[in-house]
Design a protein around this motif. Structure first.
Motif, mmCIF file in Angstrom:
data_model
loop_
_atom_site.group_PDB
_atom_site.id
_atom_site.type_symbol
_atom_site.label_atom_id
_atom_site.label_comp_id
_atom_site.label_asym_id
_atom_site.label_seq_id
_atom_site.Cartn_x
_atom_site.Cartn_y
_atom_site.Cartn_z
ATOM 1 N N ILE A 1 32.686 -86.024 -71.532
ATOM 2 C CA ILE A 1 34.059 -85.924 -71.017
ATOM 3 C C ILE A 1 35.017 -86.087 -72.186
ATOM 4 N N PHE A 2 35.861 -85.104 -72.390
ATOM 5 C CA PHE A 2 36.815 -85.151 -73.496
ATOM 6 C C PHE A 2 38.119 -84.526 -73.041
ATOM 7 N N ILE A 3 39.117 -84.609 -73.906
ATOM 8 C CA ILE A 3 40.443 -84.108 -73.560
ATOM 9 C C ILE A 3 40.406 -82.582 -73.425
ATOM 10 N N GLY A 4 41.170 -82.076 -72.473
ATOM 11 C CA GLY A 4 41.197 -80.641 -72.229
ATOM 12 C C GLY A 4 40.792 -80.344 -70.805
ATOM 13 N N ARG A 5 39.902 -79.348 -70.638
ATOM 14 C CA ARG A 5 39.486 -78.959 -69.286
ATOM 15 C C ARG A 5 38.653 -80.027 -68.599
ATOM 16 N N LYS A 6 37.973 -80.849 -69.356
ATOM 17 C CA LYS A 6 37.128 -81.889 -68.784
ATOM 18 C C LYS A 6 37.902 -83.164 -68.455
ATOM 19 N N LEU B 1 22.879 -105.878 -62.456
ATOM 20 C CA LEU B 1 22.585 -105.152 -63.687
ATOM 21 C C LEU B 1 22.227 -106.119 -64.799
ATOM 22 N N SER B 2 21.448 -105.639 -65.743
ATOM 23 C CA SER B 2 21.068 -106.456 -66.894
ATOM 24 C C SER B 2 22.214 -106.529 -67.905
ATOM 25 N N GLN B 3 22.104 -107.500 -68.833
ATOM 26 C CA GLN B 3 23.143 -107.657 -69.849
ATOM 27 C C GLN B 3 23.182 -106.457 -70.787
ATOM 28 N N GLN B 4 22.026 -105.883 -71.072
ATOM 29 C CA GLN B 4 22.000 -104.731 -71.970
ATOM 30 C C GLN B 4 22.787 -103.558 -71.383
ATOM 31 N N ARG B 5 22.676 -103.333 -70.064
ATOM 32 C CA ARG B 5 23.412 -102.240 -69.432
ATOM 33 C C ARG B 5 24.914 -102.509 -69.441
ATOM 34 N N LEU B 6 25.310 -103.757 -69.173
ATOM 35 C CA LEU B 6 26.742 -104.079 -69.196
ATOM 36 C C LEU B 6 27.320 -103.881 -70.591
ATOM 37 N N PHE B 7 26.600 -104.329 -71.648
ATOM 38 C CA PHE B 7 27.066 -104.121 -73.019
ATOM 39 C C PHE B 7 27.177 -102.634 -73.338
ATOM 40 N N ALA B 8 26.189 -101.859 -72.909
ATOM 41 C CA ALA B 8 26.173 -100.430 -73.223
ATOM 42 C C ALA B 8 27.336 -99.695 -72.551
ATOM 43 N N PHE B 9 27.578 -99.958 -71.249
ATOM 44 C CA PHE B 9 28.668 -99.270 -70.552
ATOM 45 C C PHE B 9 30.040 -99.706 -71.077
ATOM 46 N N THR B 10 30.189 -100.986 -71.513
ATOM 47 C CA THR B 10 31.467 -101.430 -72.068
ATOM 48 C C THR B 10 31.754 -100.723 -73.385
ATOM 49 N N LYS B 11 30.744 -100.650 -74.247
ATOM 50 C CA LYS B 11 30.910 -99.948 -75.525
ATOM 51 C C LYS B 11 31.183 -98.468 -75.299
ATOM 52 N N ARG B 12 30.498 -97.848 -74.336
ATOM 53 C CA ARG B 12 30.683 -96.416 -74.089
ATOM 54 C C ARG B 12 32.084 -96.128 -73.551
ATOM 55 N N LEU B 13 32.635 -97.015 -72.723
ATOM 56 C CA LEU B 13 34.006 -96.824 -72.210
ATOM 57 C C LEU B 13 35.032 -96.877 -73.333
ATOM 58 N N CYS B 14 34.872 -97.795 -74.269
ATOM 59 C CA CYS B 14 35.801 -97.868 -75.408
ATOM 60 C C CYS B 14 35.721 -96.610 -76.275
ATOM 61 N N THR B 15 34.525 -96.075 -76.419
ATOM 62 C CA THR B 15 34.370 -94.848 -77.207
ATOM 63 C C THR B 15 35.019 -93.664 -76.500
ATOM 64 N N VAL B 16 34.842 -93.575 -75.176
ATOM 65 C CA VAL B 16 35.436 -92.474 -74.409
ATOM 66 C C VAL B 16 36.957 -92.562 -74.423
ATOM 67 N N ALA B 17 37.530 -93.779 -74.471
ATOM 68 C CA ALA B 17 38.984 -93.940 -74.448
ATOM 69 C C ALA B 17 39.649 -93.308 -75.665
ATOM 70 N N LEU B 18 38.904 -93.196 -76.792
ATOM 71 C CA LEU B 18 39.502 -92.614 -78.001
ATOM 72 C C LEU B 18 39.713 -91.114 -77.888
ATOM 73 N N GLN B 19 38.974 -90.427 -77.031
ATOM 74 C CA GLN B 19 39.059 -88.969 -76.930
ATOM 75 C C GLN B 19 39.713 -88.517 -75.623
#
Length: 811
Positions: free
Chosen positions: A598-603, A625-643
């Motif tokens: 998911i990125f800026i534009g049509r998506k 959910l396990s701690q590893q999944r919570l850490f992974a989804f939190t990091k992925r949300l911050c990365t998606v916010a940049l684009q």
């Protein structure tokens, strides 16, 4: 004659000889055996021309005109005639003898002549009485008689006589004629508009475009005024002016002039639509004919008005249906419709849609549904959007279920007949249905209870006496439910249950027969919205079908469809499906993988679906959910916010803030030291369980705290717990969020600050300009490089010539 007399005697009365002779002559004349007197006279003239010589021609006498007659009369006679005409009686003239002789009383004719009768005597008495009464020159008016013991007393009264001068009488007659002509002109529907326009045209000279436009504008304003007066008259007095509806319908029925052939019917259709929206009641008018029942005067009047209103509404819908011809699809039709006819048909569709939306429970609502549902698959976008909007609103506001059931039944037939090759609007309108409270499992349990009977109940039910008793109990319970208004509730529940069954029939048929069609998006959205209404027995099969769509490599579905499949699965597993033995971890991995797509534009619009899934699958189930999944989804949300744009970044940061608040262990992501933990973060791994997100930090927040949007900066600094930071510009940005912003969800922030309307929320401020506090100087001669020194001198010369002077410094 003898036979005739015998027959007459047998009948009890005698026919005179004269009458019998006349009957025979009449019969012979009809048979053509006897000619009339006129013909016999003409025959004798032709046979003996000498006996009847032609009369000498007499020169015609010229008729005297009114002026000549007035000159021949005396002034006293003229005044006498004027007075007698004003008194409205000419009987007084019979009292005078203009021959100079006195006229005696009339002799009564003897009965020997054969023409006297009592009626003639009564007429003569009445004339003499009127002659005596006419002496007063005052007209008499008879009143109702009074019946007493002595007999009937007849009463009369004298009407006042208004004496007017002849000139005044003539003037009043002329004024009355002008008023009558004016009323006839106002009642004329056509108004002579076409004749008036033609009378103004001078065909000897060519017309300019401005003149033609001015004439058309004048004609349109006349039509607009006429239609507006008729419509306002109906609204002001609906009881007495329902006839105006017939005149308004004539603008749709009759052919109008070429200049207003499109404008006049369009204005009439829109005006009638608004009139009917105000006049029609919310309930249905039922005409029950009872020929042997006498009704009260008020009831009869009310029923007549309702019938007139209903017939006018029916005629209006009939004319609108005729206007739909240019946009209706017919087999073998190759000729394209004219643009004016298409525009008029679009107006007719809008009128019918608004009438269905305003009065869904009135008469002919099912006819409108049957006519409008096929337009959901029309090729023209304005027609589809208009009908879809109205039907969606009807389904949303329907509280009885009857109209919803009819609409869904028609849509099901349309989708099935077209073999799922229809527009997405045919299924997307079903998302507004009010079927959240329907429970198909409960209905199935009730059916099982009715079918499952014990041996004793079967034995008792076989008794005829018990069956009669059960039938009486059923009738009694039905009456009790009607008194408590429970019958309507059961009827409503039954309608919505049938609607739910039809809706899921459409959805499951699309998933099975046409998974790659354009209906898949609306189908998945509907399954995700109404998943709680599905029977638990279908949960496992439905999850397997959705998983097959995600794994199908031959028919790869789009990113939005993948997200909708994941959303549907988690919606199923959030309700009654929690107790099913279905492992959702494979769907978490699919969601983690699709977030980076998911990125800026049509998506950009797909991010909203992803935020809804994160709220349902991660936030609400964070404890499972396990701690590893919570850490992974939190990091992925911050990365998606940049684009993403600022609204997407706000949605992602809101979820990050909520995850950190509810799970304190996630605070380690705010530490920049990566030595904590074991291993290295691997962002390219698709499984959130094995990416080692715990060994990294959310560096993206440091970038987002300098975002162009002020609210994004506040959110990033609020998460980093660094409020009240003063920038170089002198602006103080607070890291404390307002309470109204802090309470908003991720999807609400995404919609509130969306730049879809090309507006920046909040409004942008003026850019900041750097102003040095003191002026510094630069001397080019201190530069050792000769080429650079010459270049700087040339630049300084140009700046001094343009702005006066420029001071620089070389660091």
């Amino acid at each position: 004659m003898a036979k005739a007399s015998k027959k007459g005697k047998g009948r009890g009365h005698k026919i005179s000889k004269v009458k019998r002779t006349n009957q025979i002559k009449t019969k012979l004349m009809k048979q053509g055996k006897l000619k009339g007197k006129g013909n016999r006279h003409m025959s004798t003239i032709c046979r003996n021309p000498k006996k009847n010589p032609p009369k000498p021609e007499v020169p015609p006498v010229e008729e005297a005109s009114d002026d000549d007659m007035q000159d021949m009369m005396d002034k006293d006679d003229i005044q006498f005639l004027k007075d007698s005409s004003a008194a409205r009686s000419y009987k007084i003239l019979k009292r005078f003898n203009f021959n100079g002789r006195e006229e005696g009383p009339r002799r009564k004719k003897t009965k020997a002549a054969g023409e006297d009768s009592d009626d003639e005597e009564m007429e003569e008495k009445y004339e003499e009485q009127r002659q005596d009464d006419s002496e007063n020159l005052k007209p008499q008016r008879e009143l109702l008689p009074i019946k007493t013991k002595d007999g009937i007393i007849r009463r009369t009264t004298t009407e006042p006589v208004i004496k007017l001068k002849p000139e005044k009488v003539v003037q009043l007659i002329e004024n009355a004629g002008k008023l009558e002509e004016k009323e006839e002109e106002e009642d004329d529907i056509d108004l002579g508009l076409e004749e008036a326009a033609d009378s103004k045209l001078d065909l000897s000279q060519p017309l300019t475009m401005a003149k033609m436009l001015a004439l058309r504008h004048e004609q349109v304003s006349k039509y607009r005024l006429r239609i507006g007066c008729l419509a306002s008259g109906v609204l002001e007095d609906p009881v007495n002016k329902l006839g105006n509806l017939k005149h308004l319908l004539s603008f749709l029925k009759d052919k109008q002039p070429t200049e207003v052939a499109l404008t006049a019917p369009r204005l009439a259709a829109i005006s009638l639509m608004e009139v009917f929206k105000d006049l029609l009641p919310e309930y249905q008018i039922k005409n029950v004919e009872e020929p042997n029942v006498k009704l009260k005067k008020e009831t009869l009047k009310l029923r007549t008005e309702e019938n007139m209103l209903l017939s006018s509404y029916k005629n209006f819908l009939t004319h609108l249906e005729k206007l739909l011809g240019p946009i209706l699809k017919r087999r073998g039709q190759k000729n394209q419709a004219s643009p004016p006819g298409v525009r008029l048909a679009i107006v007719a569709v809008e009128c019918m849609s608004q009438l269905l939306e305003a009065r869904p429970y009135f008469n002919f609502s099912f006819n409108l549904v049957r006519l409008l549902v096929p337009f959901l698959n029309h090729s023209m976008l304005p027609v589809r959007s208009t009908v879809a909007k109205s039907i969606s609103q009807v389904l949303k506001d329907d509280k009885k279920g009857e109209v919803s059931f009819e609409i869904v039944k028609r849509i099901n037939a349309l989708v099935r007949s077209k073999k799922h090759a229809v527009r997405p609007e045919c299924v997307s309108v079903l998302l507004t249905l009010r079927i959240k409270d329907v429970n198909l499992d409960k209905e199935k349990e009730i059916e099982k209870k009715h079918k499952k009977l014990s041996k004793k109940e079967r034995f008792l039910s076989s008794s005829k006496r018990d069956r009669k008793r059960a039938k009486r109990w059923e009738e009694l319970n039905k009456e009790l439910l009607e008194t408590k208004a429970e019958e309507n509730r059961h009827t409503k529940q039954r309608h919505f249950t049938e609607v739910t069954k039809l809706v899921f029939t459409i959805f499951f048929r699309v998933l099975k027969s046409a998974p790659t069609s354009a209906l898949l998006t609306a189908t998945l959205e509907g399954l995700a919205k109404f998943a709680h209404c599905i029977n638990v027995e279908f949960y496992s099969d439905l999850v397997n079908v959705l998983e097959g769509l995600l794994k199908d490599e031959d028919n790869k579905i789009s990113l939005r469809h993948q997200l909708l499949c994941i959303k549907t699965v988690f919606a199923i597993l959030s309700g009654h499906g929690e107790f099913l033995t279905i492992d959702p971890m494979r769907f978490y991995a699919q969601l983690y993988r699709n977030l980076m797509k998911i990125f800026i534009g049509r998506k950009q619009e797909d991010l909203k679906v992803a935020l809804e899934i994160m709220n349902d699958a991660v936030m609400r189930k964070r404890k499972s959910l396990s701690q590893q999944r919570l850490f992974a989804f939190t990091k992925r949300l911050c990365t998606v916010a940049l684009q993403q744009q600022h609204n997407g970044a706000l949605g992602c940061l809101q979820l990050v803030k909520s995850l950190i608040e509810f799970s304190r262990s996630l605070d380690t992501l705010l530490e920049p030291d990566p030595s904590v933990g074991q291993g290295v973060y691997m962002p390219l791994v698709d499984d959130p369980e094995y990416c080692n997100a715990k060994n990294t930090a959310v560096y993206e927040l440091l970038i987002l705290r300098d975002h162009y949007h002020p609210l994004v900066r506040d959110y990033a600094r609020h998460i980093l717990k660094r409020p009240n930071i003063e920038q170089e510009t002198g602006e103080i940005v607070s890291g404390v969020l307002p309470q109204s912003i802090e309470k908003m969800s991720a999807t609400e922030l995404f919609d509130e600050y969306s730049p879809a309307d090309v507006q920046f929320n909040p409004a942008t401020t003026a850019p900041f300009h750097f102003k040095p506090k003191q002026r510094v100087f630069f001397v080019p001669s201190k530069v050792k490089n000769v080429k650079l020194r010459y270049l700087l001198e040339d630049i300084l010369d140009e700046e001094e010539s343009s702005e006066g002077s420029l001071d620089l410094v070389l660091a």
